[in-house]
Design an enzyme around this catalytic site. Structure first.
Site, PDB file in Angstrom:
ATOM      1  N   PRO A 139      13.881   5.562 -16.586  1.00  0.00           N
ATOM      2  CA  PRO A 139      14.036   5.743 -18.146  1.00  0.00           C
ATOM      3  C   PRO A 139      14.843   7.150 -18.918  1.00  0.00           C
ATOM      4  O   PRO A 139      15.343   6.898 -20.096  1.00  0.00           O
ATOM      5  CB  PRO A 139      12.710   5.539 -18.608  1.00  0.00           C
ATOM      6  N   GLU A 191       4.174   7.478 -11.161  1.00  0.00           N
ATOM      7  CA  GLU A 191       4.628   8.297 -12.504  1.00  0.00           C
ATOM      8  C   GLU A 191       6.089   8.797 -12.233  1.00  0.00           C
ATOM      9  O   GLU A 191       6.533   9.273 -13.345  1.00  0.00           O
ATOM     10  CB  GLU A 191       3.637   9.279 -12.986  1.00  0.00           C
ATOM     11  N   ASP A 226      33.722 -12.593 -19.707  1.00  0.00           N
ATOM     12  CA  ASP A 226      32.405 -12.385 -19.940  1.00  0.00           C
ATOM     13  C   ASP A 226      32.174 -11.814 -21.425  1.00  0.00           C
ATOM     14  O   ASP A 226      33.153 -10.896 -21.978  1.00  0.00           O
ATOM     15  CB  ASP A 226      31.468 -11.406 -19.016  1.00  0.00           C
TER      16      ASP A 226
HETATM   17  C1  4GO Z   1      13.736   2.636 -14.619  1.00  0.00           C
HETATM   18  C2  4GO Z   1      12.389   2.961 -13.909  1.00  0.00           C
HETATM   19  C3  4GO Z   1      12.271   1.790 -16.473  1.00  0.00           C
HETATM   20  C4  4GO Z   1      13.445   2.084 -15.805  1.00  0.00           C
HETATM   21  C5  4GO Z   1      11.328   2.825 -14.478  1.00  0.00           C
HETATM   22  C6  4GO Z   1      14.611   1.761 -16.792  1.00  0.00           C
HETATM   23  N1  4GO Z   1      11.213   2.104 -15.767  1.00  0.00           N
HETATM   24  N2  4GO Z   1      14.735   1.605 -17.874  1.00  0.00           N
HETATM   25  N3  4GO Z   1      10.040   2.944 -13.813  1.00  0.00           N
HETATM   26  O1  4GO Z   1      15.668   1.633 -16.247  1.00  0.00           O
HETATM   27  C7  4GO Z   1       9.745   6.188 -12.182  1.00  0.00           C
HETATM   28  C8  4GO Z   1       8.485   5.646 -11.921  1.00  0.00           C
HETATM   29  C9  4GO Z   1      10.507   5.384 -13.074  1.00  0.00           C
HETATM   30  C10 4GO Z   1       8.563   4.105 -12.451  1.00  0.00           C
HETATM   31  C11 4GO Z   1       9.681   3.862 -12.764  1.00  0.00           C
END
Ligand code: 4GO
Length: 231
Positions: A89, A116, A169
């Site tokens: 994220p 985590e 697309d």
């Molecule tokens: C990527 C990884 C969301 C995304 C994640 C995303 N959540 N928005 N979770 O691309 C590290 C532990 C990240 C869980 C993972």
């Protein structure tokens, strides 16, 4: 294109990678998928790959050593240099221009974290591209890795049946100014369904009129739904 995937849950992938366009791409040798179980690189008999966070707090953190050993082993399987990617994220938000850049690479190596997250020193050591598929949190990077693979592999020349498909697309760069718009509506038979008619122009056989109508619909939809995409 060779794609290596490092994960603690390799069993999540074969269904997605074996079906539809991604399956056809592998069958036609346009792409190959190589799964690596990070747990195979644990250096202890319990196969432990995570530990408690320094400083306290909830959850577990993925340890450096199994991940970095897994990356080194995967990369040694092939001579081509791998573009390393971590799905997180905290990464650069994924968009179609980034997908197009990655579709040019000979080899990608994707790291799917869990718990985590990953010890920051492993991230510093591996220096991956950090990519996010959107502003929300998932329990692992596996689904984002599958999203990214799908978006990339369908752009490899020869993978889509109709060679122009990807050019039409949503978000494809079009026209002299390379504008990226939402797609227009699509219709198929029957001509009338549940009292609803297909727009007349699409039945006219006038290709120029059809093109003009589609361009107008793309602009209209983009203005209504995603004005942020317009200049
Ligand atoms: C990527 C990884 C969301 C995304 C994640 C995303 N959540 N928005 N979770 O691309 C590290 C532990 C990240 C869980 C993972």
């Amino acid at each position: 294109m060779r794609i290596d995937i490092l994960t603690l849950f390799p069993e999540m992938f074969p269904g997605v990678l074996g079906a539809s366009i991604l399956g056809r791409a592998a069958a036609g040798n346009f792409a190959s998928y190589h799964l690596h179980d990070i747990r195979d690189f644990a250096d202890n008999k319990h196969r432990k790959v995570d530990d408690r966070p320094f400083g306290g707090g909830p959850g577990m953190v993925m340890m450096c050593q199994p991940l970095v050993d897994a990356v080194n082993a995967a990369e040694a399987e092939d001579d081509r240099p791998a573009t390393r990617i971590l799905l997180t994220p905290q990464g650069k938000p994924l968009d179609q221009p980034l997908v197009e850049q990655l579709a040019e690479k000979p080899r990608l190596l994707m790291i799917a974290g869990h718990y985590e997250g990953v010890d920051e020193r492993a991230i510093e050591q591996l220096a991956p591209l950090e990519i996010s598929i959107g502003d929300y949190v998932l329990s692992g990077g596996e689904l984002p890795a599958m999203v990214l693979i799908d978006a990339i592999v369908r752009l490899i020349p020869g993978v889509l049946g109709h060679e122009d498909s990807a050019l039409e697309d949503s978000f494809a760069a079009r026209g002299p100014d390379q504008q990226r718009l939402l797609d227009c509506p699509h219709y198929t038979r029957p001509r009338e369904w549940a009292g609803r008619e297909v727009p007349e122009v699409l039945l006219s056989g006038d290709h120029q009129a059809v093109e003009q109508w589609r361009q107008e619909k793309m602009l209209e939809r983009t203005r209504a739904r995603r004005p942020d995409l317009l200049p």
